[in-house]
Design an enzyme around this catalytic site. Structure first.
Site, short mmCIF file in Angstrom:
data_model
loop_
_atom_site.label_atom_id
_atom_site.label_comp_id
_atom_site.label_asym_id
_atom_site.label_seq_id
_atom_site.Cartn_x
_atom_site.Cartn_y
_atom_site.Cartn_z
N GLU A 127 46.70 37.17 22.89
CA GLU A 127 47.56 38.34 23.07
C GLU A 127 48.96 38.11 22.48
O GLU A 127 49.69 39.06 22.20
CB GLU A 127 47.70 38.67 24.57
N TYR A 149 52.60 41.32 29.71
CA TYR A 149 51.75 40.12 29.88
C TYR A 149 51.98 39.15 28.72
O TYR A 149 52.22 37.95 28.92
CB TYR A 149 50.28 40.54 29.93
P1 NAP Z 1 41.18 35.26 36.05
O1 NAP Z 1 39.71 35.24 36.24
O2 NAP Z 1 41.93 36.54 36.26
O3 NAP Z 1 41.79 34.14 37.01
C1 NAP Z 1 43.17 34.08 37.27
C2 NAP Z 1 43.42 33.11 38.40
O4 NAP Z 1 44.84 33.10 38.69
C3 NAP Z 1 42.71 33.49 39.71
O5 NAP Z 1 42.29 32.31 40.34
C4 NAP Z 1 43.83 34.14 40.51
O6 NAP Z 1 43.63 34.06 41.90
C5 NAP Z 1 44.99 33.27 40.10
N1 NAP Z 1 46.30 33.87 40.36
C6 NAP Z 1 46.71 35.12 40.11
N2 NAP Z 1 47.99 35.29 40.51
C7 NAP Z 1 48.39 34.10 41.02
C8 NAP Z 1 49.59 33.64 41.60
N3 NAP Z 1 50.66 34.43 41.75
N4 NAP Z 1 49.65 32.35 42.03
C9 NAP Z 1 48.57 31.54 41.92
N5 NAP Z 1 47.39 31.93 41.41
C10 NAP Z 1 47.31 33.20 40.94
O7 NAP Z 1 41.57 34.76 34.58
P2 NAP Z 1 40.71 33.88 33.55
O8 NAP Z 1 39.98 34.80 32.65
O9 NAP Z 1 40.01 32.83 34.29
O10 NAP Z 1 41.88 33.25 32.68
C11 NAP Z 1 42.46 31.99 33.02
C12 NAP Z 1 43.80 31.87 32.31
O11 NAP Z 1 43.61 31.94 30.89
C13 NAP Z 1 44.81 32.94 32.64
O12 NAP Z 1 46.09 32.34 32.61
C14 NAP Z 1 44.69 33.94 31.50
O13 NAP Z 1 45.89 34.64 31.33
C15 NAP Z 1 44.41 32.99 30.35
N6 NAP Z 1 43.59 33.52 29.25
C16 NAP Z 1 42.40 34.10 29.50
C17 NAP Z 1 41.63 34.53 28.43
C18 NAP Z 1 40.30 35.17 28.65
O14 NAP Z 1 39.80 35.83 27.72
N7 NAP Z 1 39.66 34.99 29.81
C19 NAP Z 1 42.09 34.35 27.11
C20 NAP Z 1 43.31 33.73 26.91
C21 NAP Z 1 44.06 33.29 27.98
P3 NAP Z 1 42.76 35.17 42.70
O15 NAP Z 1 41.33 34.73 42.57
O16 NAP Z 1 43.30 35.08 44.06
O17 NAP Z 1 43.02 36.49 42.03
N1 GDD Z 2 40.00 46.55 30.71
C1 GDD Z 2 39.61 47.61 29.97
N2 GDD Z 2 39.04 48.66 30.61
N3 GDD Z 2 39.81 47.57 28.64
C2 GDD Z 2 39.38 48.63 27.93
C3 GDD Z 2 38.77 49.74 28.51
C4 GDD Z 2 38.59 49.77 29.91
O1 GDD Z 2 38.07 50.72 30.50
N4 GDD Z 2 38.45 50.60 27.51
C5 GDD Z 2 38.82 50.05 26.37
N5 GDD Z 2 39.42 48.85 26.60
C6 GDD Z 2 40.01 47.96 25.60
C7 GDD Z 2 41.43 47.53 25.89
O2 GDD Z 2 42.36 48.56 25.59
C8 GDD Z 2 41.52 46.31 24.98
O3 GDD Z 2 41.81 46.72 23.67
C9 GDD Z 2 40.10 45.73 25.00
O4 GDD Z 2 39.26 46.77 25.55
C10 GDD Z 2 39.95 44.46 25.84
O5 GDD Z 2 40.52 44.69 27.11
P1 GDD Z 2 40.35 43.62 28.30
O6 GDD Z 2 38.93 43.28 28.47
O7 GDD Z 2 41.10 44.15 29.47
O8 GDD Z 2 41.00 42.29 27.71
P2 GDD Z 2 42.37 42.05 26.90
O9 GDD Z 2 41.98 41.75 25.48
O10 GDD Z 2 43.35 43.10 27.14
O11 GDD Z 2 42.91 40.72 27.61
C11 GDD Z 2 42.03 39.64 27.87
O12 GDD Z 2 42.03 38.74 26.78
C12 GDD Z 2 43.29 38.11 26.54
C13 GDD Z 2 43.10 37.21 25.31
O13 GDD Z 2 43.20 37.95 24.14
C14 GDD Z 2 42.49 38.98 29.16
O14 GDD Z 2 41.56 37.99 29.53
C15 GDD Z 2 43.83 38.30 28.96
O15 GDD Z 2 44.15 37.54 30.14
C16 GDD Z 2 43.73 37.34 27.76
O16 GDD Z 2 44.97 36.71 27.52
#
Ligand code: NAP
Ligand code: GDD
Length: 346
Positions: A127, A149
């Site tokens: 992002e 974010y």
């Molecule tokens: P996730 O499933 O939303 O998990 C987020 C975790 O953070 C959960 O355990 C949540 O706790 C905890 N949390 C939220 N607010 C908090 C706070 N104030 N203090 C302490 N803990 C808190 O996210 P994820 O997909 O596993 O992603 C893990 C990390 O990688 C995040 O930092 C995300 O931004 C980053 N990231 C994710 C992606 C992706 O595609 N998944 C890509 C790039 C970076 P609860 O269970 O209580 O909500």
């Molecule tokens: N969530 C969501 N819900 N997204 C939608 C929807 C909907 O109904 N319809 C379309 N989208 C589009 C969003 O606008 C975005 O362009 C794309 O689907 C992906 O949305 P998300 O799955 O919410 O993920 P994200 O790309 O915004 O963010 C995730 O990936 C990031 C890494 O690139 C999260 O995991 C972030 O924490 C992470 O950093």
């Protein structure tokens, strides 16, 4: 035995990483947020809840973080906790900045003062590229955050680098592109789609409302991405790395394929709704992880098609099991469907 502390252990990545580190013989500690209803279903799903030590802590609260690091005395800290939903960061920009931006600085300060030998992994994100100026994106591409974010994550990205350069901490950023799995939160588009497909398939839902169908993402499998987090902390030197598949697909393509796998036509069920549009979106992400491949020899194994299939099939299986009276660790049965959200939204 090595010790690791995972912030956000209850999340998608936190659970997979906990499983991986336990299997590698680590003593694993994890922080969780105190809540009226505990959220340990993913750790239960991966059968690792009984093998980790849990510490209540909030990234916004310095004392609880200090307490967590002091109690765990870790060799490695993986900072995965975040308000991770981009859309919500437009509604709660200050909270998001506090957790996703300043939260990492709190941990870096604790490491600097308590034990500068602790290795630190920061969950950075694609992002950061926001309004992209080149494709694919690599470590040299311009960061231009498009949401509160991403701006908050820019703060933590740079401070991870600054603490590495200024104080010699072993602090690395993984710039991970989107990664998904059956443990993905239900708000994120992939799991929202696969859960809805499953509900439609078993006759519980008719329509799925989405936002921007043309946005493109580089989607990989989360279980493979946590291996990269660990590998980065085993390198000789700390550094920043992109992790991605290199393949980009639109939300529409994901939707079409997910419905097809279930034997359905998405055009019969999908509509768009303003509620799921963002003030501005990231239109295109596609990562180039050449640097990572050269450093650790990693490459993604699961294709886009395999990922969509494994998510759809798992969600269908869960709803069928649920309907036949089975109980198991899971989130979706408690979650309001889209129609309820759309009708009740102010
Ligand atoms: P996730 O499933 O939303 O998990 C987020 C975790 O953070 C959960 O355990 C949540 O706790 C905890 N949390 C939220 N607010 C908090 C706070 N104030 N203090 C302490 N803990 C808190 O996210 P994820 O997909 O596993 O992603 C893990 C990390 O990688 C995040 O930092 C995300 O931004 C980053 N990231 C994710 C992606 C992706 O595609 N998944 C890509 C790039 C970076 P609860 O269970 O209580 O909500
Ligand atoms: N969530 C969501 N819900 N997204 C939608 C929807 C909907 O109904 N319809 C379309 N989208 C589009 C969003 O606008 C975005 O362009 C794309 O689907 C992906 O949305 P998300 O799955 O919410 O993920 P994200 O790309 O915004 O963010 C995730 O990936 C990031 C890494 O690139 C999260 O995991 C972030 O924490 C992470 O950093």
């Amino acid at each position: 035995m090595k010790k690791a502390l995972i912030t956000g252990i209850t999340g998608q990545d936190g659970s997979y990483l906990a499983r991986l580190l336990v299997d590698k013989g680590y003593e694993v500690y994890g922080t969780y947020r105190r809540a009226s209803t505990p959220n340990f279903w993913r750790l239960q799903y991966l059968d690792v809840l009984g093998e980790v030590k849990l510490i209540p802590a909030d990234l916004a609260d310095m004392s609880s973080l200090l307490e967590a690091v002091s109690a765990a005395e870790p060799d490695e800290i993986y900072n995965l906790a975040a308000q991770s939903y981009v859309s919500a960061s437009f509604d709660q920009p200050l909270l998001t900045t506090e957790i996703d931006g300043t939260g990492a600085v709190r941990l870096l300060e604790i490491i600097r003062h308590l034990n500068a030998k602790i290795k630190f992994y920061q969950a950075s994100t694609s992002e950061l590229y926001g309004k992209v100026v080149e494709s694919p994106q690599n470590e040299e591409s311009r960061f231009w955050p498009n949401s509160p974010y991403a701006s908050a994550k820019l703060l933590s990205f740079h401070n991870t680098r600054v603490y590495r350069e200024a104080y010699g901490l072993f602090a690395s950023n993984g710039i991970l592109f989107n990664h998904e799995s059956p443990l993905r939160g239900l708000e994120f588009v992939t799991r929202k789609i696969t859960n809805a497909v499953a509900r439609i398939k078993v006759g519980l839902q008719e329509k799925l409302y989405l936002g921007n169908l043309e946005a493109k993402r580089d989607w990989g499998y989360a279980k493979e991405y946590v291996e990269v987090m660990w590998a980065l902390l085993q390198q000789e030197e700390a550094d920043d790395f992109v992790c991605a598949t290199g393949v980009t697909r639109s939300v529409r393509e994901f939707t079409q394929l997910a419905f097809e796998i279930a034997g359905l036509n998405y055009e019969d069920h999908v509509a768009t709704h303003q509620l799921f549009m963002r003030p501005q979106d990231v239109e295109l992400l596609q990562g180039d992880c050449t640097k990572l491949k050269q450093a650790i020899g990693w490459s993604p194994q699961t294709t886009f098609e395999e990922l969509v299939r494994l998510m759809v099939e798992e969600d269908i299986r869960r709803w069928q099991d649920h309907q036949s009276g089975k109980t198991f660790p899971w989130d979706a049965f408690n979650y309001a469907d889209d129609m309820t959200l759309v009708q009740r939204h102010v």
